[in-house]
Design an enzyme around this catalytic site. Sequence first.
Site, mmCIF file in Angstrom:
data_model
loop_
_atom_site.group_PDB
_atom_site.id
_atom_site.type_symbol
_atom_site.label_atom_id
_atom_site.label_comp_id
_atom_site.label_asym_id
_atom_site.label_seq_id
_atom_site.Cartn_x
_atom_site.Cartn_y
_atom_site.Cartn_z
ATOM 1 N N ILE A 40 0.818 -1.208 0.000
ATOM 2 C CA ILE A 40 0.000 0.000 0.000
ATOM 3 C C ILE A 40 0.860 1.269 0.000
ATOM 4 O O ILE A 40 0.390 2.336 -0.400
ATOM 5 C CB ILE A 40 -0.960 -0.022 1.225
ATOM 6 N N ASN A 97 11.525 -8.738 6.926
ATOM 7 C CA ASN A 97 11.745 -8.140 8.241
ATOM 8 C C ASN A 97 11.242 -9.113 9.297
ATOM 9 O O ASN A 97 10.133 -9.647 9.180
ATOM 10 C CB ASN A 97 10.983 -6.814 8.344
ATOM 11 N N VAL A 106 3.961 -5.935 10.645
ATOM 12 C CA VAL A 106 2.762 -6.773 10.538
ATOM 13 C C VAL A 106 3.125 -8.199 10.951
ATOM 14 O O VAL A 106 4.006 -8.823 10.336
ATOM 15 C CB VAL A 106 2.197 -6.757 9.101
ATOM 16 N N HIS A 110 5.822 -12.342 5.919
ATOM 17 C CA HIS A 110 5.713 -11.842 4.552
ATOM 18 C C HIS A 110 7.097 -11.559 4.007
ATOM 19 O O HIS A 110 8.021 -11.207 4.756
ATOM 20 C CB HIS A 110 4.861 -10.572 4.481
HETATM 21 P P1 AMP Z 1 6.913 -4.939 7.647
HETATM 22 O O1 AMP Z 1 7.493 -3.683 8.251
HETATM 23 O O2 AMP Z 1 7.941 -5.824 7.017
HETATM 24 O O3 AMP Z 1 6.008 -5.657 8.609
HETATM 25 O O4 AMP Z 1 6.048 -4.442 6.405
HETATM 26 C C1 AMP Z 1 4.669 -4.296 6.407
HETATM 27 C C2 AMP Z 1 4.287 -3.730 5.072
HETATM 28 O O5 AMP Z 1 2.877 -3.879 4.912
HETATM 29 C C3 AMP Z 1 4.598 -2.241 4.877
HETATM 30 O O6 AMP Z 1 5.452 -2.091 3.746
HETATM 31 C C4 AMP Z 1 3.221 -1.609 4.651
HETATM 32 O O7 AMP Z 1 3.248 -0.554 3.725
HETATM 33 C C5 AMP Z 1 2.415 -2.794 4.154
HETATM 34 N N1 AMP Z 1 0.982 -2.727 4.362
HETATM 35 C C6 AMP Z 1 0.332 -2.434 5.516
HETATM 36 N N2 AMP Z 1 -0.989 -2.502 5.323
HETATM 37 C C7 AMP Z 1 -1.188 -2.864 4.047
HETATM 38 C C8 AMP Z 1 -2.343 -3.099 3.243
HETATM 39 N N3 AMP Z 1 -3.581 -2.979 3.746
HETATM 40 N N4 AMP Z 1 -2.176 -3.449 1.946
HETATM 41 C C9 AMP Z 1 -0.928 -3.572 1.437
HETATM 42 N N5 AMP Z 1 0.197 -3.362 2.136
HETATM 43 C C10 AMP Z 1 0.070 -3.017 3.416
#
Ligand code: AMP
Length: 131
Positions: A40, A97, A106, A110
Amino acid sequence: MPVSGLGPYDDQNIFARILRGEIPCRRAYEDEHALAFHDIAPQAPAHVLVIPKGAYVSFADFSATASEAEIAGFFRAVGRVARELGLEQPGYRLLANTGVHGGQEVPHFHVHLFGGAGLGPMLDHRIAQPA
Ligand code: AMP
């Protein structure tokens, strides 16, 4: 606890909700083991997240507890997404991460897939400097 600071799996995390179809995503790929969707807040011309369909908090959790089929299926999907997005040439970057020092926000495992431009150094060089 799979990784310091993350706790047990929270089925209300945003990627779990995307997997259940409760909130939308810009889907890039999906199969039995993985879902890929565009980040996003992209940090490169191509920035896709690939997540396993199972409930794994982090790479540490996934690598330790997922089945062979889930692990193979997931990483084959990551490669396939990169290929289908046309990133194999001239290349791309994968990033997972993990935990607090990894900056994981999150708590559903991922892989970030970045590409579409030269991505520069692997890490912010300031981090590597001795204190
Ligand atoms: P991390 O810091 O590795 O946990 O990355 C989480 C990623 O999720 C970040 O790059 C956010 O921009 C992405 N993110 C959070 N919410 C959403 C969403 N609803 N759709 C797509 N990406 C998201």
